[in-house]
Design an enzyme around this catalytic site. Structure first.
Site, PDB file in Angstrom:
ATOM      1  N   GLU A 229      -9.946  -5.390  -3.392  1.00 45.39           N
ATOM      2  CA  GLU A 229     -10.297  -5.036  -2.019  1.00 45.39           C
ATOM      3  C   GLU A 229     -11.796  -4.745  -1.876  1.00 45.39           C
ATOM      4  O   GLU A 229     -12.337  -3.901  -2.594  1.00 45.39           O
ATOM      5  CB  GLU A 229      -9.464  -3.814  -1.591  1.00 45.39           C
ATOM      6  N   THR A 271      -8.193  -9.134   4.494  1.00 41.99           N
ATOM      7  CA  THR A 271      -7.438  -9.254   3.243  1.00 41.99           C
ATOM      8  C   THR A 271      -6.409 -10.372   3.319  1.00 41.99           C
ATOM      9  O   THR A 271      -6.282 -11.194   2.399  1.00 41.99           O
ATOM     10  CB  THR A 271      -6.669  -7.937   2.961  1.00 41.99           C
ATOM     11  N   HIS A 387     -10.572   0.382  -0.343  1.00 37.91           N
ATOM     12  CA  HIS A 387     -10.667   0.032   1.082  1.00 37.91           C
ATOM     13  C   HIS A 387     -11.554   1.031   1.830  1.00 37.91           C
ATOM     14  O   HIS A 387     -11.539   2.208   1.536  1.00 37.91           O
ATOM     15  CB  HIS A 387      -9.263   0.011   1.702  1.00 37.91           C
ATOM     16  N   ASP A 449     -11.900  -9.873  -2.080  1.00 36.73           N
ATOM     17  CA  ASP A 449     -11.397 -10.559  -0.874  1.00 36.73           C
ATOM     18  C   ASP A 449     -12.495 -10.815   0.155  1.00 36.73           C
ATOM     19  O   ASP A 449     -12.562 -11.849   0.780  1.00 36.73           O
ATOM     20  CB  ASP A 449     -10.202  -9.822  -0.254  1.00 36.73           C
ATOM     21  N   HIS A 450     -13.385  -9.825   0.303  1.00 35.77           N
ATOM     22  CA  HIS A 450     -14.452  -9.943   1.309  1.00 35.77           C
ATOM     23  C   HIS A 450     -15.461  -8.824   1.121  1.00 35.77           C
ATOM     24  O   HIS A 450     -15.281  -7.953   0.273  1.00 35.77           O
ATOM     25  CB  HIS A 450     -13.882  -9.904   2.735  1.00 35.77           C
TER      26      HIS A 450
HETATM   27  C1  GP9 Z   1      -3.965  -3.326   4.244  1.00 34.94           C
HETATM   28  C2  GP9 Z   1      -5.126  -4.199   4.038  1.00 34.94           C
HETATM   29  C3  GP9 Z   1      -6.209  -3.782   4.929  1.00 34.94           C
HETATM   30  O1  GP9 Z   1      -2.763  -3.941   3.955  1.00 34.94           O
HETATM   31  O2  GP9 Z   1      -4.816  -5.520   4.256  1.00 34.94           O
HETATM   32  O3  GP9 Z   1      -7.362  -4.349   4.498  1.00 34.94           O
HETATM   33  P1  GP9 Z   1      -8.275  -5.223   5.431  1.00 34.94           P
HETATM   34  O4  GP9 Z   1      -7.495  -6.393   5.861  1.00 34.94           O
HETATM   35  O5  GP9 Z   1      -8.698  -4.357   6.571  1.00 34.94           O
HETATM   36  O6  GP9 Z   1      -9.404  -5.570   4.540  1.00 34.94           O
HETATM   37 MN    MN Z   2      -9.523  -6.356   2.534  1.00 34.14          MN
END
Ligand code: GP9
Ligand code: MN
Length: 601
Positions: A229, A271, A387, A449-450
């Site tokens: 994350e 995500t 996160h 992821d980002h």
């Molecule tokens: C929670 C997660 C949130 O399930 O996906 O992360 P995000 O999409 O905000 O990066």
């Molecule tokens: Mn994410």
């Protein structure tokens, strides 16, 4: 008409002009005169239309329209703060996710935004006043024509640019929505086209299939995808006070392959978009989360082809599966199983779910079960603890690296510690995989992821500058995430410089696993064998942004301009003909990808 232009219509118009300036100041930070003229002319025409159409109900209707514009403006300001992108009407259809990001929204709300509603304390009292203005017909016609000219100029300017922010700048919020709506309608009008593997192959540049390097080396092995994350590449192999921030990821990279020029391509689905792109090698639409875009449709991708190859497929995430409508996506992608909060529980809670440590521990229980079935498995482990807003519980803070005083209270410091914790948990997972003998039986794919770094104030900016030893780049640093591949039997310590993005994970893996993609729709490239690459990025960067093996391209104010930044040394130059040709190519390629998504059944 003359008598319909009254004190109320005038006051409404005047207040809307103030709101336009307010919103522009907050979003763009400057007032662009032709854009403002186009925007207020459009609002003026709207008011004239309402006032002329229905004398009696005109005033209440105008009040309602004003209220709607104010609500949309407020949403746009907060949305821009969160996504750095202009809201479109489509986002309103996704309001069901709002409750879940409530904390982030509350953190972004500022009381001064309520100024957008101040006029509602006065306007209702003006509604009943019968003061009207008499305008000579020729004056009225003249004003309408002038307004029409300003709007036409705005439309022309907006059409001449690719960047969504520039389009908003040229036309304003309402005009931008109309433009988006029209392009959505014309896309719907064109109908669904079935995009075939041949159509993609024909357009794809530098297509490498059936590669040589490491082809089939991991045939039949398990595949463990770990999506981290918000982890950006700038923390990898970095030390603070002599301590590595991501020691475990670094170690894995040293034992496998590391792709330092790898970029996120997620859109609004964050995500879940990363999960989507990784599994399909198809571009995210951008302003629509892919979970919503493919709900109820079926899509081929890694879970399907590995399922067909006899793998047990499953995906794991500690949040509730309803977040981002993941349940729909997992069904569309044909994952055989998913494990969410109902399996992981709420123990040791961080952000949206159980800590990464418990998450991996409980995932391992399943991985061992899968192994005992005697067939290979394909799993996605979607980690979560790092996160935003990067708040670690006290007992976790004891586990993470300390930072020099200058990081105290900074978001950068919290981010670093949060990633350091995610890395700590990853280290425990790798240890466990080794203990269980799964490490040598599985390909591991680990990536961020980002983006996650927030540098809204000068102190945070300075900390990042020091950490990097140079200026932080809004594209090349912000969207650069790590990718590490660890393949049993392949030499470790390899650094693959080739530029790549999330779309490239699937074809790269397919080559290692010896899977034939000849009949699959795949927009990415096998990074092990590519001699060149070009990937598109949108939503978190203006549409038209791309990266090739040497440069990052950012579109300019007009369609035939842009800037190139050299990935290796960050030097910049204006884009020439070759770069603009690549721009045309990526725009067509993205449309093809979108057509494929829209044509899915
Ligand atoms: C929670 C997660 C949130 O399930 O996906 O992360 P995000 O999409 O905000 O990066
Ligand atoms: Mn994410």
């Amino acid at each position: 008409m003359e008598s319909k232009w009254n004190i109320f219509t005038s006051a409404t118009f005047f207040m809307l002009v103030l709101k336009v300036l307010f919103v522009r100041q907050l979003i763009i930070g400057e007032i662009h005169v032709p854009g403002v003229l186009a925007e207020i002319s459009l609002l003026f025409l709207l008011i004239v239309l309402i006032a002329a159409a229905d004398g009696k109900r005109a005033n209440p209707l105008l009040l309602a329209v004003n209220l709607l514009i104010s609500v949309v403006s407020l949403t746009a300001i907060i949305y821009f703060d969160y996504y750095n992108s202009i809201i479109t009407y489509k986002a309103l259809g996704q309001a069901d996710q709002l409750g879940d990001v409530g904390d982030s929204i509350a953190a972004l709300f500022k009381y001064r935004y309520l100024l957008l509603f101040a006029d509602f304390l006065v306007l209702p009292f003006l509604m009943k006043r019968r003061v009207s203005f008499r305008l000579k017909r020729w004056v009225l016609v003249g004003v309408l024509v002038l307004a029409g000219v300003f709007v036409a100029n705005g439309v022309r300017n907006a059409r001449g640019t690719l960047s969504e922010i520039s389009q908003f700048n040229q036309l304003g919020l309402v005009g931008y929505q109309l433009m988006e709506g029209l392009s959505g309608m014309s896309a719907a009008f064109r109908g669904d086209v079935e995009v075939t593997p041949e159509m993609v192959a024909e357009q794809q540049r530098n297509r490498v299939r059936g590669g040589v390097e490491l082809a089939g080396i991991a045939k039949g092995k398990n595949v463990i995808v770990v999506q981290l994350e918000s982890v950006q590449d700038l923390l990898v192999n970095k030390k603070i006070g002599g301590r590595e921030i991501t020691p475990n990821l670094n170690r894995l990279a040293a034992d496998g392959m590391y792709f330092p020029n790898f970029y996120t391509q997620v859109g609004k689905g964050n995500t879940s978009d990363a999960e989507f792109i990784t599994n399909t090698s198809v571009y995210a639409l951008g302003d629509t989360p892919m979970t919503a875009a493919i709900a109820g449709k079926e899509m081929r991708g890694l879970p399907v082809i590995l399922g067909e190859a006899g793998y047990h497929t499953a995906t794991f995430h500690a949040n509730d599966v309803s977040f981002w409508n993941r349940e729909e996506m997992y069904k569309s992608l044909s994952f055989q199983e998913f494990y969410d909060k109902s399996y992981f529980g709420k123990e040791d809670f961080i952000a949206y779910g159980t800590s990464d440590e418990i998450f991996y521990e409980k995932s391992m229980v399943k991985l061992r079960e899968f192994r005992d079935e005697g067939r290979p498995f394909y799993v996605n482990l979607i980690a979560l603890s790092s996160h935003f807003p990067y708040e670690l519980p006290e007992e976790k803070k004891k586990l993470v690296m300390g930072l020099p005083e200058e990081f105290d209270g900074s978001i950068v410091g919290k981010y670093i510690q949060s990633v350091n914790y995610a890395d700590y948990a990853l280290g425990k997972l790798v240890e466990q995989l080794k203990t269980d003998g799964l490490y040598e039986e599985s390909v591991m794919v680990v990536y961020g992821d980002h983006q996650g770094l927030q540098t809204k104030n000068d102190h945070d900016k300075e900390l990042v500058r020091k950490l990097l030893g140079r200026e932080y780049h809004g594209l090349l640093d912000h969207l650069n995430v790590p990718l590490v591949l660890r393949v049993p039997g392949a030499a470790g310590g390899k650094i693959v410089e080739m530029t790549g993005g999330l779309v490239d994970i699937y074809p790269t893996l397919a080559n290692l696993l010896g899977l034939d993609l000849g009949r699959e729709v795949v927009f990415g490239t096998d990074l092990m064998n590519a001699k060149e690459n070009l990937i598109g990025v949108r939503f978190y960067a203006p549409t038209g942004t791309y990266l090739d093996s040497t440069y990052g391209f950012s579109p300019g104010e007009t369609r035939d301009s842009g800037e190139l930044t050299t990935i290796a040394d960050r030097t910049t130059k204006p884009a020439g003909q070759a770069a603009l040709k690549q721009l045309d190519w990526i725009l067509k390629y993205l449309s093809l990808s979108d057509e494929y998504v829209n044509g899915l059944k």
